[in-house]
Design an enzyme around this catalytic site. Structure first.
Site, PDB file in Angstrom:
ATOM      1  N   TYR A   1      -1.877 -11.549  40.355  1.00 10.25           N
ATOM      2  CA  TYR A   1      -2.340 -12.994  40.647  1.00 10.25           C
ATOM      3  C   TYR A   1      -3.154 -13.209  41.931  1.00 10.25           C
ATOM      4  O   TYR A   1      -3.367 -14.383  42.447  1.00 10.25           O
ATOM      5  CB  TYR A   1      -1.401 -13.992  40.609  1.00 10.25           C
ATOM      6  CG  TYR A   1      -0.311 -13.998  39.421  1.00 10.25           C
ATOM      7  CD1 TYR A   1      -0.618 -14.554  38.168  1.00 10.25           C
ATOM      8  CD2 TYR A   1       1.044 -13.827  39.894  1.00 10.25           C
ATOM      9  CE1 TYR A   1       0.009 -14.452  37.108  1.00 10.25           C
ATOM     10  CE2 TYR A   1       1.931 -13.706  38.659  1.00 10.25           C
ATOM     11  CZ  TYR A   1       1.475 -14.058  37.602  1.00 10.25           C
ATOM     12  OH  TYR A   1       2.140 -13.918  36.518  1.00 10.25           O
TER      13      TYR A   1
ATOM     14  N   CYS B   1       1.937   5.181  41.608  1.00  6.78           N
ATOM     15  CA  CYS B   1       0.850   6.088  41.550  1.00  6.78           C
ATOM     16  C   CYS B   1      -0.404   5.594  40.866  1.00  6.78           C
ATOM     17  O   CYS B   1      -0.583   5.724  39.657  1.00  6.78           O
ATOM     18  CB  CYS B   1       1.238   7.326  40.725  1.00  6.78           C
ATOM     19  SG  CYS B   1      -0.230   8.848  40.590  1.00  6.78           S
TER      20      CYS B   1
HETATM   21  N1  LLP Z   1       7.815 -24.950  31.890  1.00  2.00           N
HETATM   22  C1  LLP Z   1       6.864 -23.931  31.236  1.00  2.00           C
HETATM   23  C2  LLP Z   1       6.717 -24.395  29.776  1.00  2.00           C
HETATM   24  C3  LLP Z   1       6.382 -22.963  31.922  1.00  2.00           C
HETATM   25  O1  LLP Z   1       5.422 -22.173  31.055  1.00  2.00           O
HETATM   26  C4  LLP Z   1       6.649 -22.670  33.370  1.00  2.00           C
HETATM   27  C5  LLP Z   1       5.950 -21.393  33.885  1.00  2.00           C
HETATM   28  C6  LLP Z   1       7.418 -23.625  33.914  1.00  2.00           C
HETATM   29  C7  LLP Z   1       7.931 -24.712  33.103  1.00  2.00           C
HETATM   30  C8  LLP Z   1       7.686 -23.325  35.596  1.00  2.00           C
HETATM   31  O2  LLP Z   1       6.687 -23.276  36.064  1.00  2.00           O
HETATM   32  P1  LLP Z   1       6.773 -23.171  37.833  1.00  2.00           P
HETATM   33  O3  LLP Z   1       7.621 -24.441  38.259  1.00  2.00           O
HETATM   34  O4  LLP Z   1       7.724 -21.964  38.296  1.00  2.00           O
HETATM   35  O5  LLP Z   1       5.473 -23.022  38.388  1.00  2.00           O
HETATM   36  N2  LLP Z   1       4.280 -15.514  37.037  1.00  2.00           N
HETATM   37  C9  LLP Z   1       3.534 -16.902  37.541  1.00  2.00           C
HETATM   38  C10 LLP Z   1       3.974 -17.938  37.335  1.00  2.00           C
HETATM   39  C11 LLP Z   1       3.714 -18.166  35.659  1.00  2.00           C
HETATM   40  C12 LLP Z   1       4.472 -19.445  35.194  1.00  2.00           C
HETATM   41  C13 LLP Z   1       4.403 -19.676  33.867  1.00  2.00           C
HETATM   42  N3  LLP Z   1       5.079 -20.843  33.294  1.00  2.00           N
HETATM   43  C14 LLP Z   1       3.762 -16.499  39.033  1.00  2.00           C
HETATM   44  O6  LLP Z   1       4.405 -15.679  39.550  1.00  2.00           O
HETATM   45  O7  LLP Z   1       2.727 -17.213  39.841  1.00  2.00           O
END
Ligand code: LLP
Length: 404
Positions: free
Chosen positions: A304, A330
């Site tokens: 990201y 790698c």
């Molecule tokens: N609810 C739903 C339906 C979601 O899909 C997500 C995150 C959340 C809640 C929580 O979102 P948060 O509060 O953590 O922003 N891997 C990415 C973030 C992807 C989030 C996916 N869905 C990163 O590392 O930035």
């Protein structure tokens, strides 16, 4: 005062458990949860921890002890939450793109379900009619979030039932007598701007009259936390004030409970990822500082372009040396280009901050490297909560059908 682990504590943990190492600070999670509870104290609000951010069973148990509910994105997360001790009525399964058999299983486990497609909603209606209340995830057609890869509510997003398909939802509801008790949206991650949540609420308010058995409005997660110096987090007090204002002024919504699903907000800052500098390579292009890790352990920078603050805790002092911090994979795995650090030498410990959310959870065994160990610090005491992989883990589940 904000909860933090000191460089001395982190160095001691690296000494004891080795690196690469994930460390989580329970009191920081408590602090973040407290901010939410405090901000929303005058609204009927429930918080479901989006456990996709970090599913270590001890983190789940800490959340449960705090009084959070849990939001899951797969049936296995649901099972982890049950294993952690959450009762089924505190577990929400917000599914997308899953087979109906998984929804059936979630229903049999008695958890709360959000359905994300007309197709599964129809199957749900056929199978269960009015007997099991269910939520629907809607796509409000709002662009939000830190970048396009984590933006989920816009017109080209796969998530949710497009808001323009509400007439079809109504048809299914009438045909199968489906009891829809929750309207859900989640528009993205890293959302700082409170007005994005307000826009979402307005979209949902417009359609409330179509749903006569509503009890909940679920606004998802996505609150921003500071990653860089000078960054700020979503203003929870401003959001809470606005939510209270909007809900109390709306005749139908004033009776509804508001749900949120924070992931990053609760666990990003509690996490520290400690690595050791293996190699320093001076080149005309950069001074490469290669650590004993890579995107196999922390993929966010490569995936990201995420910024993680990095500190050389072995040499506290002015950050005057420009380095490119890379991994040992790698494949190009740059953690940070042209980053200022205090002078680094091989063997030094570099800490990556904000490593609690989507750090370990998105790690892999790429290059047949071991996944790191995880440590939880609670009440000043460190607990190993996941062992570092060992060689046998790389062979686990492989069936050796050919002779050596
Ligand atoms: N609810 C739903 C339906 C979601 O899909 C997500 C995150 C959340 C809640 C929580 O979102 P948060 O509060 O953590 O922003 N891997 C990415 C973030 C992807 C989030 C996916 N869905 C990163 O590392 O930035």
């Amino acid at each position: 005062m904000s909860q933090k682990l000191t460089s001395q504590q982190l160095s001691a943990l690296a000494q004891e458990y080795g690196t690469p190492l994930y460390v989580y600070h329970a009191e920081k999670i408590t602090e973040q949860f407290g901010k939410l509870k405090q901000a929303f104290r005058n609204t009927d609000t429930v918080f479901f921890y989006a456990c996709k951010a970090l599913t270590n069973i001890n983190i789940l148990r800490h959340m449960k002890a705090l009084g959070a509910n849990v939001d899951c994105s797969s049936i296995n997360e649901v099972k982890l939450a049950l294993h952690a001790g959450f009762p089924s009525n505190r577990i929400l399964y917000t599914s997308n793109g899953i087979s109906f058999s998984e929804i059936r299983e979630a229903k049999e486990l008695g958890v709360i379900i959000n359905i994300d497609s007309l197709s599964n909603l129809e199957k749900f209606g056929q199978a269960f009619g009015h007997s099991y209340p269910v939520g629907i995830r809607l796509r409000p057609n709002i662009m939000a979030g830190g970048n396009i890869k984590i933006s989920t509510g816009h017109e080209r997003s796969k998530f949710g039932i497009p808001i323009e398909h509400v007439p079809q939802v109504k048809d299914l509801m009438e045909r199968y007598k489906i009891c829809i008790h929750n309207l859900h949206i989640h528009t993205g991650s890293d959302i700082k701007d409170v007005s994005v949540f307000i826009k979402g609420i307005e979209v949902l308010f417009d359609i409330i009259p179509h749903f006569h058995e509503l009890k909940f409005i679920d606004l998802g997660g996505g609150f921003k936390v500071p990653y860089q110096e000078g960054d700020s987090e979503t203003d929870m007090n401003a959001l809470a004030t606005k939510v209270a204002e909007l809900f109390s002024a709306h005749p139908a919504a004033s009776k509804l409970q508001v749900w949120f699903e924070p992931g990053k907000f609760l666990v990003s800052e509690c996490g520290y990822f400690i690595t050791t500098v293996n190699v320093i390579k001076e080149t005309p292009a950069a001074r490469f500082v290669a650590v004993d890790s890579g995107f196999n352990h922390l993929i966010r920078p490569m995936f990201y372009d995420a910024y993680h603050r990095i500190e050389n805790i072995s040499n506290p002092g002015p950050e005057e040396q420009v380095c490119s911090v890379v991994g040992n994979i790698c494949e190009t795995d740059t953690f940070a280009w042209d980053r200022r650090l205090s002078p680094v030498k091989e063997g030094d410990l570099l800490v990556f901050y904000n490593a609690g959310a989507y750090g370990f959870e998105m790690s892999s065994n790429f290059n047949a490297r071991f996944k790191p160990a995880e440590v939880l610090v609670l009440d000043g005491k460190a607990h190993l909560v996941r062992k570092r992989d060992e060689f046998s883990d790389l062979l686990r589940n492989q069936l050796e059908v050919l002779p050596a």
